[in-house]
Design an enzyme around this catalytic site. Sequence first.
Site, short mmCIF file in Angstrom:
data_model
loop_
_atom_site.label_atom_id
_atom_site.label_comp_id
_atom_site.label_asym_id
_atom_site.label_seq_id
_atom_site.Cartn_x
_atom_site.Cartn_y
_atom_site.Cartn_z
N LYS A 79 0.85 -1.18 0.00
CA LYS A 79 0.00 0.00 0.00
C LYS A 79 0.89 1.23 0.00
O LYS A 79 2.05 1.18 0.42
CB LYS A 79 -0.88 0.03 1.26
N ASN A 187 -16.94 6.97 -4.25
CA ASN A 187 -16.95 6.09 -5.42
C ASN A 187 -17.55 4.72 -5.11
O ASN A 187 -18.40 4.22 -5.86
CB ASN A 187 -15.54 5.93 -5.97
N VAL A 188 -17.08 4.09 -4.05
CA VAL A 188 -17.56 2.75 -3.70
C VAL A 188 -18.90 2.82 -2.98
O VAL A 188 -19.84 2.09 -3.31
CB VAL A 188 -16.52 2.01 -2.85
#
Length: 365
Positions: A79, A187-188
């Site tokens: 990440k 967005n999700v």
Amino acid sequence: MLFSHPEFDHHEHLSFFCDAETGLKAIVAIHNTSRGPALGGCRMFPYASDEEALRDVLRLSRGMTYKSALANLDLGGGKSVIIGDPRKHKTQALLEAMGRHLESLGGHYIAAEDSGTSVPDLKVMGRHTRHVAGVAYRTGFDGTPSNGDPSPVTAYGTFVGLRAAVKHRLGSDDLTGLKVAIQGIGNVGFRLAQHLKDAGAELWVNDIHADNMQRAVDQLGAHAASAEDILTLPVDVIAPCAMGAVLNDRSIPAIRAGIVAGAANNLLDRPEHDAALKQRGILYAPDFAINAGGIIDVFYERTGASPEKVRAHVDTIGDTLTEIFNRSDRTGLPTGEIANELAEERFTKHAAGAGLAPQRLSRTG
């Protein structure tokens, strides 16, 4: 000291990047590459401190190792985080600097979009590195062109997992009239809300950005809720889809929903909060199991698989969660602990099949 940091978990690599000209301050963490190159999102967020950013990237990268193993993908866990407000500090020059730094890692870490970044942002980084993913145009699930953004698939996978949790707890996957509170409607979260609305659910939403929340109210008929109330409403399901660590000593005693099933990473503030949820009779869908749709989509982008193959793999998220829930019922162990065990089983099976020596895979919180 880094090696004694409470979130350091035998990470293979940690890089700190600073570019004075563009203002870039970023950290890349690679947790484990035994299954393949580390792939994970590049997050941009105005962290309150460098320590907060370091804690986040260490936890997120470790979670990606488990997520890929649990989803049976030949990928490792990594990440990256960029410290800054994406609405104020993001520039093309900053993103290009990030791309140069990613290229210097030689492909051991591959970045994708995450909170605060987008597919266009990754394409800017891609001017200076080959090591970005989730940026290729292809056909999506519904037959329409996709610009590579994995958010729709993350949302769909979360919907599949939420439906599996509802079936396990309530005995039916009919979501008509189901009451769901979504924290984070970006967005999700917004796409998850669309799936739930289409399935007949009633929605409550909150987001730090008022325009995101208003869009859900206007387009989906959702009810606006305050940040203070969104996780404690008297609903059937709460779906945290923003930042992590929202399941903590303060929030868990106040939760009135019977199910927690959301797309955010690292929902548990500490590992013991897994057991705290079970003690309260709350069914928790472990985040790194339910939100794996995006990493599955990005993995198949690299292989050129058909949309049908991608969707079939994402649909297995429901099967994986059902196995986790059933094992939890049989053993009395909390679902997060079961998910860790299942990920480790799949990791070990992969290592044996590849003729690799077994490696330690530490528990994630």
